[in-house]
Design an enzyme around this catalytic site. Structure first.
Site, mmCIF file in Angstrom:
data_model
loop_
_atom_site.group_PDB
_atom_site.id
_atom_site.type_symbol
_atom_site.label_atom_id
_atom_site.label_comp_id
_atom_site.label_asym_id
_atom_site.label_seq_id
_atom_site.Cartn_x
_atom_site.Cartn_y
_atom_site.Cartn_z
ATOM 1 C CB CYS A 1 43.555 -15.791 -94.961
ATOM 2 S SG CYS A 1 44.615 -17.250 -94.882
ATOM 3 N NE ARG B 1 34.362 -19.094 -109.032
ATOM 4 C CZ ARG B 1 35.675 -19.317 -109.007
ATOM 5 N NH1 ARG B 1 36.120 -20.444 -108.473
ATOM 6 N NH2 ARG B 1 36.532 -18.443 -109.496
ATOM 7 C CB CYS C 1 44.117 -23.035 -89.453
ATOM 8 S SG CYS C 1 44.196 -23.272 -91.243
ATOM 9 C CB CYS D 1 41.560 -24.449 -86.963
ATOM 10 S SG CYS D 1 39.780 -24.773 -87.137
ATOM 11 C CB CYS E 1 49.281 -18.747 -93.007
ATOM 12 S SG CYS E 1 48.984 -18.921 -91.236
ATOM 13 C CB CYS F 1 44.312 -29.576 -87.530
ATOM 14 S SG CYS F 1 43.002 -30.795 -87.856
ATOM 15 C CG ASP G 1 44.303 -23.523 -106.804
ATOM 16 O OD1 ASP G 1 43.172 -23.029 -106.712
ATOM 17 O OD2 ASP G 1 45.301 -23.047 -106.232
ATOM 18 C CB CYS H 1 42.886 -17.964 -87.176
ATOM 19 S SG CYS H 1 43.037 -16.831 -88.579
ATOM 20 C CG LEU I 1 42.046 -31.384 -102.679
ATOM 21 C CD1 LEU I 1 40.777 -30.696 -102.192
ATOM 22 C CD2 LEU I 1 41.965 -32.886 -102.431
#
Length: 312
Positions: free
Chosen positions: A214, A61, A244, A194, A241, A248, A133, A198, A168
């Site tokens: 979350c 990573r 947030c 944000c 969700c 923005c 992802d 939450c 992405l």
């Protein structure tokens, strides 16, 4: 064909835009020294919850050259998914906007593989791999390094022209290219909308998200029962969700996407509150057959609906 690094990079970006991507930048493959402490601290606090895979392959990573051998460059792309229509019943259980259309993993991967083929045939023979992802890649960190935007206080990538409703994806390739300058400025400024918005307190402090608190985690990743102390905090979210992101200010810039595959099933948008609670396995399969919602399976959606009904 003897192209300069700049010419190669421009050809790649031009092709990425031709394929429909909204953003494209290139970063030098290197060790993510700046992110190491933050990531290890996040894991140490067990903010990944039951997402045990996040603690696997830590070295890969932090250094993509260990993930794909001989990687020299990371081509990062962004694809806008902001919809032009939303669910019609304001009282219906809410799903995250990213799940309206066809599963983004397939849409992004197909375009990235086309980009990889283009590089091989039109620029030079390479070895590489596309990721969406689906591997130990810290995509937000690489998007920042590739100049696509900055990391917001909700830990998502923000772009000044598009906002944060972005998918992405990355190409890890063994070709030297011209690299972007990272976005070092923080355009969030003093805004904390944000953080305040939450409902579960998952944003424990600016730029730090406790993933295990979350709503997306509870409705998608968590396999067992949703903790009773979360009752009354989901604001009718049944899958994912966007809270947030919705608050923005940078998402005032968001414009509807033009990707056919992300066009939502009209039957999904038309589901009323009562339709949701009467949903059976067959209807679920028909409405969400190409959607990321299938990830949680019908039983998962039933669990989430039961939790929402218990809040009332």
């Amino acid at each position: 064909m003897n192209l300069t690094l700049s010419a190669k990079s421009n050809l790649i970006k031009d092709k990425a835009y031709e394929l429909g991507f909204d953003l494209c930048g290139i970063a030098k493959a290197d060790f993510l020294a700046d992110e190491k402490e933050h990531f290890l601290s996040w894991l140490g606090k067990e903010y990944h919850g039951e997402m045990g895979y996040m603690a696997n392959n830590i070295e890969k990573r932090l250094d993509p050259r260990l993930l794909v051998e001989n990687t020299k460059s990371i081509v990062v792309v962004g694809l806008n998914y902001y919809p032009d229509k939303v669910q019609t019943d304001p009282e219906a259980p809410v799903i995250a906007k990213y799940a309206y259309g066809k599963d983004y993993h397939f849409v992004m991967k197909d375009r990235l593989n086309q980009l990889l083929d283009f590089i091989n045939t039109d620029i030079g023979e390479i070895q590489g791999c596309a990721f969406v992802d689906s591997a130990p890649v810290l995509e937000h960190a690489w998007a920042k390094r590739a100049g696509l935007g900055w990391i917001g206080k909700n830990s998502l990538l923000l772009n000044r022209k598009i906002g944060s409703f972005l998918f992405l994806g990355e190409l890890l390739i063994d070709m030297e290219l011209e690299y972007e300058n990272p976005v070092d400025a923080d355009f969030c400024g003093g805004c904390n909308r944000c953080v305040r918005a939450c409902p579960t307190g998952a944003i424990t402090e600016p730029y730090v998200v406790n993933g295990s608190k979350c709503i997306s985690y509870f409705t998608i990743e968590l396999k067992g029962d949703i903790p009773s102390e979360m009752k009354g905090k989901f604001q009718n979210r049944v899958f994912g969700c966007d809270i947030c992101q919705d608050v923005c200010p940078w998402n005032r810039m968001a414009k509807p996407h033009n990707i056919d595959e992300f066009t939502p099933n009209p039957n999904l948008l038309a589901l009323s509150k009562s339709n949701w609670y009467q949903l059976d396995a067959h209807q679920f399969g028909e409405i969400f057959k190409k959607s990321a919602v299938k990830r949680t399976k019908f039983n998962g959606i039933q669990r989430n609906l039961d939790f929402l009904s218990s809040e009332e």
